[in-house]
Motif scaffolding. Structure first.
Motif, PDB file in Angstrom:
ATOM      1  N   ILE A   1       0.839  -1.201   0.000  1.00  0.00           N
ATOM      2  CA  ILE A   1       0.000   0.000   0.000  1.00  0.00           C
ATOM      3  C   ILE A   1       0.879   1.257   0.000  1.00  0.00           C
ATOM      4  O   ILE A   1       0.618   2.220  -0.740  1.00  0.00           O
ATOM      5  CB  ILE A   1      -0.930   0.006   1.229  1.00  0.00           C
ATOM      6  N   VAL A   2       1.928   1.242   0.821  1.00  0.00           N
ATOM      7  CA  VAL A   2       2.833   2.397   0.879  1.00  0.00           C
ATOM      8  C   VAL A   2       3.525   2.584  -0.462  1.00  0.00           C
ATOM      9  O   VAL A   2       3.694   3.714  -0.948  1.00  0.00           O
ATOM     10  CB  VAL A   2       3.861   2.215   2.017  1.00  0.00           C
ATOM     11  N   TRP A   3       3.951   1.501  -1.084  1.00  0.00           N
ATOM     12  CA  TRP A   3       4.591   1.587  -2.396  1.00  0.00           C
ATOM     13  C   TRP A   3       3.611   2.137  -3.443  1.00  0.00           C
ATOM     14  O   TRP A   3       3.984   2.913  -4.316  1.00  0.00           O
ATOM     15  CB  TRP A   3       5.104   0.216  -2.797  1.00  0.00           C
ATOM     16  N   LEU A   4       2.334   1.725  -3.318  1.00  0.00           N
ATOM     17  CA  LEU A   4       1.305   2.224  -4.232  1.00  0.00           C
ATOM     18  C   LEU A   4       1.125   3.734  -4.068  1.00  0.00           C
ATOM     19  O   LEU A   4       0.980   4.468  -5.054  1.00  0.00           O
ATOM     20  CB  LEU A   4      -0.011   1.499  -3.962  1.00  0.00           C
ATOM     21  N   VAL A   5       1.154   4.200  -2.820  1.00  0.00           N
ATOM     22  CA  VAL A   5       1.048   5.637  -2.566  1.00  0.00           C
ATOM     23  C   VAL A   5       2.233   6.368  -3.187  1.00  0.00           C
ATOM     24  O   VAL A   5       2.080   7.435  -3.802  1.00  0.00           O
ATOM     25  CB  VAL A   5       0.979   5.915  -1.047  1.00  0.00           C
ATOM     26  N   SER A   6       3.435   5.786  -3.032  1.00  0.00           N
ATOM     27  CA  SER A   6       4.627   6.406  -3.600  1.00  0.00           C
ATOM     28  C   SER A   6       4.509   6.560  -5.116  1.00  0.00           C
ATOM     29  O   SER A   6       4.834   7.610  -5.673  1.00  0.00           O
ATOM     30  CB  SER A   6       5.864   5.569  -3.261  1.00  0.00           C
ATOM     31  N   LEU A   7       4.005   5.544  -5.787  1.00  0.00           N
ATOM     32  CA  LEU A   7       3.845   5.615  -7.239  1.00  0.00           C
ATOM     33  C   LEU A   7       2.741   6.595  -7.633  1.00  0.00           C
ATOM     34  O   LEU A   7       2.859   7.306  -8.632  1.00  0.00           O
ATOM     35  CB  LEU A   7       3.521   4.227  -7.805  1.00  0.00           C
ATOM     36  N   ALA A   8       1.671   6.633  -6.830  1.00  0.00           N
ATOM     37  CA  ALA A   8       0.509   7.439  -7.198  1.00  0.00           C
ATOM     38  C   ALA A   8       0.777   8.935  -7.121  1.00  0.00           C
ATOM     39  O   ALA A   8       0.093   9.717  -7.789  1.00  0.00           O
ATOM     40  CB  ALA A   8      -0.677   7.080  -6.302  1.00  0.00           C
ATOM     41  N   ILE A   9       1.744   9.356  -6.330  1.00  0.00           N
ATOM     42  CA  ILE A   9       1.998  10.797  -6.179  1.00  0.00           C
ATOM     43  C   ILE A   9       3.257  11.239  -6.934  1.00  0.00           C
ATOM     44  O   ILE A   9       3.758  12.337  -6.724  1.00  0.00           O
ATOM     45  CB  ILE A   9       2.125  11.177  -4.689  1.00  0.00           C
ATOM     46  N   ARG A  10       3.750  10.385  -7.823  1.00  0.00           N
ATOM     47  CA  ARG A  10       4.943  10.747  -8.605  1.00  0.00           C
ATOM     48  C   ARG A  10       4.557  11.463  -9.899  1.00  0.00           C
ATOM     49  O   ARG A  10       3.467  11.273 -10.439  1.00  0.00           O
ATOM     50  CB  ARG A  10       5.751   9.495  -8.957  1.00  0.00           C
TER      51      ARG A  10
END
Length: 280
Positions: free
Chosen positions: A29-38
């Motif tokens: 989930i944290v990795w998904l957040v990182s990708l989503a705000i790039r």
């Protein structure tokens, strides 16, 4: 003192087990957040830049204003709520019968209902597809909702029965003395008092239905009828390396409602799962 020390050791052991398990599920989930705000440029940095230098929320706005995304969210919510509500309507009378009536084979019937819950949808998918085609319910939300209801009934019966078990039977007897028949007792006395358990069963069914993929994927081919789970899958198939950030934002939008619902209502859900476990 010895008992207090044993409790502290038990709590420590629980946290030692729970933290790695939580980390296992939270890292994606944290990795998904990182990708989503790039930004598109930072996508190519991969894991070397876990925290983006220029985080942005524009990806979420682009996804939400994109073609049909809000429609997919609406379809998912519609199917989830209707399926959960239908399962509750069908399961409540059965749960009341199991809770209040003593009859031969009651335990076997309850175990049979639980056994149905254990059957994978893959086992019956082909005959189910042909049956729905025979009924003329392919390519309709009505057909998908009916399947959601059938899938949700076994678990709902067990949850609602637990809620009814927590309602003292003496209240039913008092209602009978007041002249209520069995249905009036069920409708006016038992149901209102078991409302928290009913709400929990409804919420759990909504969450499960929201994550359903296989049934709508097989039953619906018109993209205007897809729920968000199917839309995300097809969206992923058309995603390139330069649009990974948009896919991540779309996935995050799809999973956040279920996560928030569970986090905000976890006490209600746990109370429903444990209701009726201790009586007296």
């Amino acid at each position: 003192m010895i008992e207090g020390r044993a409790n502290r050791l038990g709590n420590i052991a629980t946290y030692l087990v729970a933290i790695p398990i939580a980390g296992f599920f939270l890292v994606p989930i944290v990795w998904l957040v990182s990708l989503a705000i790039r930004t598109p440029q930072e996508i190519f940095f991969g894991a070397s830049r876990f925290i983006p230098e220029n985080p942005t929320l524009a990806n979420f706005w682009q996804v939400l204003t994109g073609s049909g995304f809000l429609t997919y969210l609406g379809n998912g919510l519609k199917l989830s709520v209707l399926g959960a509500f239908g399962a509750l309507i069908v399961a409540a009378p059965a749960a009341y019968a199991f809770s209040r009536f003593s009859f031969r084979g009651r335990g076997a019937a309850m175990m049979g209902i639980l056994a149905v819950q254990m059957v994978s949808g893959l086992v019956i998918l082909i005959p189910l597809y042909r049956y729905m085609a025979w009924l003329g319910l392919l390519e309709t939300h009505l057909g998908v909702t009916a399947i959601y209801i059938a899938i949700g009934i076994p678990l709902t019966v067990w949850l609602v029965k637990n809620a009814f078990d927590a309602v003292p039977i003496v209240l039913d007897e008092a209602a009978a003395i007041d002249g209520y028949n069995r249905f009036e007792t069920f409708w006016r006395v038992t149901l209102p008092l078991a409302a928290p358990g009913l709400a929990s069963a409804f919420i759990l069914n909504v969450i499960f239905n929201w994550s359903q993929f296989l049934v709508p994927f097989i039953m619906l081919t018109d993209d205007d009828q897809w729920p968000i789970s199917v839309a995300i899958y097809n969206y992923a198939g058309s995603t390139t390396a330069t649009t990974t950030h948009l896919l991540a934002a779309a996935c995050l939008i799809a999973v956040v409602p279920a996560i928030l619902a569970f986090m905000l209502l976890q006490r209600l859900i746990v109370s429903a799962l444990t209701a009726g476990a201790v009586k007296g």
